[in-house]
Design a protein around this motif. Structure first.
Motif, short mmCIF file in Angstrom:
data_model
loop_
_atom_site.label_atom_id
_atom_site.label_comp_id
_atom_site.label_asym_id
_atom_site.label_seq_id
_atom_site.Cartn_x
_atom_site.Cartn_y
_atom_site.Cartn_z
N ARG A 157 28.69 -11.20 -54.27
CA ARG A 157 27.69 -11.76 -53.41
C ARG A 157 26.32 -10.85 -52.94
O ARG A 157 25.34 -11.49 -52.93
CB ARG A 157 28.33 -11.69 -51.77
N TYR A 158 26.64 -9.67 -53.19
CA TYR A 158 25.54 -8.55 -52.85
C TYR A 158 25.12 -7.64 -53.98
O TYR A 158 24.28 -6.68 -53.83
CB TYR A 158 25.77 -7.57 -51.64
N GLY A 159 25.87 -7.67 -55.11
CA GLY A 159 25.12 -7.12 -56.41
C GLY A 159 25.69 -5.67 -56.50
O GLY A 159 25.23 -4.91 -57.44
N MET A 160 26.48 -5.15 -55.59
CA MET A 160 27.08 -3.69 -55.52
C MET A 160 28.17 -3.77 -54.73
O MET A 160 28.45 -4.62 -53.72
CB MET A 160 25.89 -2.96 -55.06
N PRO A 161 29.16 -2.63 -55.04
CA PRO A 161 30.37 -2.75 -54.28
C PRO A 161 30.11 -2.18 -52.76
O PRO A 161 28.92 -1.49 -52.35
CB PRO A 161 31.12 -1.35 -54.86
N PRO A 162 30.96 -2.22 -51.78
CA PRO A 162 30.58 -1.91 -50.13
C PRO A 162 30.19 -0.46 -49.94
O PRO A 162 29.17 -0.25 -49.32
CB PRO A 162 31.89 -2.13 -49.53
N HIS A 163 30.62 0.51 -50.70
CA HIS A 163 30.24 1.62 -50.45
C HIS A 163 28.63 2.02 -50.96
O HIS A 163 28.04 2.65 -50.30
CB HIS A 163 31.21 2.85 -51.24
N ALA A 164 28.42 1.54 -52.15
CA ALA A 164 26.98 1.41 -52.57
C ALA A 164 26.13 0.71 -51.55
O ALA A 164 24.96 1.15 -51.22
CB ALA A 164 26.93 0.93 -54.05
#
Length: 299
Positions: A214-221
């Motif tokens: 959905r956002y193009g990066m993992p949650p931490h990034a």
């Protein structure tokens, strides 16, 4: 103010009262590496020297002298030198509202505008970007506003269109959005991935996949990027860098400094000082710069 670093790296990130809704940047980077991040604005960066490379939607793009890098709002990307001498560029960061208004007037577009190509070779447009920056530095409001509109209109006509419609939201996208809302609410003290997933009644790996999709990066990034965005808002409102760092969840000011430079391109202190300086009327700012140049040429 301009920040200078070893290896002749320089950067200035500023606002101009004559261009509301537009951030401005002039920089030369050699060893700087930008982590994966997003902008809430459009990016229109004209390369004047060297070559920049950046990851964008699964590919590595390159832009050399005479080329423009054009990034749409909220699209994750990186940035680094593709040649030993690095790259130099001038950049405009117009808000979606500014670009949409120009698109409606120039091409009759109703709704959100979008750039279809992340890199185009257009030396004339690169020169236009440089002229916009120069006009703001000279306090020439009429020229700055006119040249900005000409630049954006040109790029919309050659490499623009309507924003693609998003596919209908599915379960994974809803899950990612709920996780995002949770992270925004708990930005300063976020849960572990396991606890975040458990609170959403899913598994850690399922959440990772959904969020990255959905956002193009993992949650931490994504959280680091969101913290920098929030820190910018606090700095703009006058909050000290050290207090802004703690408010958004960084361990201290140096932690904010490190991530801020690798996202915005300048240190948070220099960013805030420039914001304060450009909040003054253009004639006062220009007068101060002229006085300093005439009386303190080495400063």
């Amino acid at each position: 103010m301009t920040s200078s670093e070893p290896g002749q790296e320089t950067a200035r990130h500023w606002l101009a009262p004559e261009l509301p809704g537009v951030d401005l940047l002039r920089a030369r980077y050699v060893r700087r590496t930008f982590i994966r991040h997003t902008h809430r604005t459009f990016v229109i960066a004209g390369i004047t020297q060297g070559v920049e490379a950046f990851h964008h939607r699964g590919t590595v793009e390159r832009a050399g002298a005479g080329g423009l890098v054009m990034i749409n709002p909220d699209v994750p990307h990186t940035g680094h030198a593709a040649v030993p001498e690095g790259w130099a560029y001038g950049a405009l960061y117009p808000s979606p509202e500014v670009v949409d208004a120009i698109a409606a007037e120039v091409v009759g577009l109703r709704g959100a505008a979008w750039f279809t190509d992340p890199v185009v070779h257009d030396p004339k447009a690169v020169r236009l970007v440089g002229r916009v920056l120069r006009a703001t530095e000279e306090g020439n409001a009429l020229a700055a506003d006119s040249l900005l509109r000409l630049t954006v209109a040109r790029l919309l006509l050659t490499a623009g269109g309507a924003r693609p419609r998003r596919v209908r939201r599915q379960a994974g996208a809803r899950l990612a959005q709920r996780a995002r809302e949770c992270l925004l609410e708990r930005m300063a003290r976020p849960p572990t991935l396991e606890r975040l997933a458990a609170g959403l009644d899913t598994s850690p790996f399922a959440l990772l996949r959904a969020f990255r999709e959905r956002y193009g990066m993992p949650p931490h990034a994504w959280l680091t990027d969101a913290r920098v965005h929030r820190a910018r808002e606090l700095l703009d409102s006058g909050v000290r860098p050290a207090d802004a760092a703690l408010a958004v969840g960084f361990t201290d000011q140096s932690h904010l400094h490190r991530h801020f430079r690798r996202t915005v391109g300048v240190p948070p202190g220099a960013y805030q000082r420039e914001r304060r300086a450009t909040a003054l009327p253009p004639d006062v700012v220009q007068g101060a710069r002229t006085y300093k140049k005439q009386n303190h040429p080495g400063a």
